[in-house]
Design a protein around this motif. Structure first.
Motif, PDB file in Angstrom:
ATOM      1  N   PHE A  90       0.833  -1.197   0.000  1.00  0.00           N
ATOM      2  CA  PHE A  90       0.000   0.000   0.000  1.00  0.00           C
ATOM      3  C   PHE A  90       0.873   1.255   0.000  1.00  0.00           C
ATOM      4  O   PHE A  90       1.833   1.364   0.755  1.00  0.00           O
ATOM      5  N   LEU A  99      -3.426  10.226   7.197  1.00  0.00           N
ATOM      6  CA  LEU A  99      -2.954   9.371   6.116  1.00  0.00           C
ATOM      7  C   LEU A  99      -4.101   8.895   5.240  1.00  0.00           C
ATOM      8  O   LEU A  99      -5.168   8.518   5.745  1.00  0.00           O
ATOM      9  N   PHE A 100      -3.849   8.916   3.933  1.00  0.00           N
ATOM     10  CA  PHE A 100      -4.793   8.401   2.954  1.00  0.00           C
ATOM     11  C   PHE A 100      -4.063   7.364   2.106  1.00  0.00           C
ATOM     12  O   PHE A 100      -2.928   7.593   1.684  1.00  0.00           O
ATOM     13  N   PHE A 101      -4.760   6.251   1.854  1.00  0.00           N
ATOM     14  CA  PHE A 101      -4.128   5.110   1.205  1.00  0.00           C
ATOM     15  C   PHE A 101      -4.639   4.880  -0.208  1.00  0.00           C
ATOM     16  O   PHE A 101      -5.788   5.188  -0.535  1.00  0.00           O
ATOM     17  N   GLY A 102      -3.752   4.280  -1.027  1.00  0.00           N
ATOM     18  CA  GLY A 102      -4.161   3.778  -2.313  1.00  0.00           C
ATOM     19  C   GLY A 102      -4.859   2.435  -2.165  1.00  0.00           C
ATOM     20  O   GLY A 102      -5.004   1.916  -1.050  1.00  0.00           O
ATOM     21  N   GLU A 103      -5.267   1.856  -3.296  1.00  0.00           N
ATOM     22  CA  GLU A 103      -6.049   0.623  -3.278  1.00  0.00           C
ATOM     23  C   GLU A 103      -5.189  -0.622  -3.113  1.00  0.00           C
ATOM     24  O   GLU A 103      -5.715  -1.710  -2.927  1.00  0.00           O
TER      25      GLU A 103
ATOM     26  N   GLN B  34      -5.136   7.661  14.671  1.00  0.00           N
ATOM     27  CA  GLN B  34      -6.062   7.636  13.544  1.00  0.00           C
ATOM     28  C   GLN B  34      -6.756   6.279  13.501  1.00  0.00           C
ATOM     29  O   GLN B  34      -6.127   5.240  13.706  1.00  0.00           O
ATOM     30  N   PHE B  36      -9.007   3.680  11.042  1.00  0.00           N
ATOM     31  CA  PHE B  36      -9.260   3.369   9.649  1.00  0.00           C
ATOM     32  C   PHE B  36     -10.259   2.214   9.560  1.00  0.00           C
ATOM     33  O   PHE B  36     -10.403   1.415  10.470  1.00  0.00           O
ATOM     34  N   GLY B  43      -8.226  -0.936  -0.007  1.00  0.00           N
ATOM     35  CA  GLY B  43      -7.309  -0.117   0.772  1.00  0.00           C
ATOM     36  C   GLY B  43      -7.948   0.361   2.061  1.00  0.00           C
ATOM     37  O   GLY B  43      -9.079  -0.003   2.379  1.00  0.00           O
ATOM     38  N   LEU B  44      -7.222   1.159   2.808  1.00  0.00           N
ATOM     39  CA  LEU B  44      -7.714   1.688   4.072  1.00  0.00           C
ATOM     40  C   LEU B  44      -8.411   3.019   3.855  1.00  0.00           C
ATOM     41  O   LEU B  44      -7.907   3.867   3.115  1.00  0.00           O
TER      42      LEU B  44
END
Lengths: 110, 111
Positions: A90, A99-103, B34, B36, B43-44
């Motif tokens: 990821f 935090l933001f995640f990809g797929e 955080q 999730f 994904g998250l």
């Protein structure tokens, strides 16, 4: 949507071959991360970047290298893939501490 | 070394029930925490971010609390729905490091 694209999404390769995973972002974020996720281990940090050409190691960096020649792209390279590197990878970006995640990219090493 | 623990590892509840997911961490010197959500094969998705100076954050039916001194956070989900079924992960950020994750709680809500 944080504008994160990972490629390839799925890859099967053989032991000993090189593999590069790409993370592309469209919003000019400074911080980018590569994690791997494995059953029983959760998410573990491989490498991260805090700017163009600025990278640092994470908890499980052995066998991996990264490069960031442009703000938008963060590349993860396995120089010689091993079966222990079979995992889901990821990419993530940080925006104001969140935090933001990809797929994810699912890699299988045979 | 910071360690993040989530208990239970799995939880099953009937639809409509209110529930609490737990997260504990060993070092209280954190910048933020955080929560999730992760659906199978996906994904998250970020749910809530709590800064170290904050006690709680709310988003819709979700409420997350943070007690730094005791090294604990909880995620409260009100009136659970089958669509809430997923794995919920918490993660903490320390100075000079990226997020450190717990292994997650897998929630199943039955209709």
């Amino acid at each position: 949507d944080a504008g994160i694209t990972q490629s390839p999404r799925h890859k099967v390769t053989e032991t000993g071959t090189p593999v590069t995973l790409r993370c592309h972002q469209t919003e000019n974020h400074r911080y980018m991360y590569w994690y791997r996720q494995d059953p029983g281990h959760g998410l573990r940090l491989i490498h991260y970047s805090y700017g163009v050409k600025d990278t640092d190691k994470g908890e499980v960096s052995d066998g991996y290298s990264v490069s960031r020649s442009k703000t938008e792209d963060f590349l993860l390279t396995l120089e010689s893939a091993t079966s222990s590197q079979t995992s889901v990878y990821f990419c993530a970006i940080s925006e104001a501490g969140e935090l933001f995640f990809g797929e994810g990219s699912r890699l299988t090493v045979l | 070394k910071q360690e993040v623990t989530q208990i239970p590892a799995a939880l099953s509840v009937p639809e409509g029930e209110n529930l609490v997911l737990n997260c504990s961490f060993t070092d209280s010197a954190i910048y933020n925490l955080q929560w999730f959500r992760q659906d199978p094969g996906k994904g998250l998705t970020s749910l809530l971010l709590i800064q170290s100076s904050q006690r709680e954050q709310t988003s819709g039916r979700l409420n997350a609390s943070l007690d730094k001194s005791s090294g604990r956070s909880t995620l409260y989900i009100a009136a659970s729905q089958p669509g809430d079924s997923a794995t919920y992960l918490c993660a903490v950020e320390e100075a000079g490091t990226a997020l450190i994750f717990g292994k997650g709680t897998t929630l199943s809500v039955s209709s």
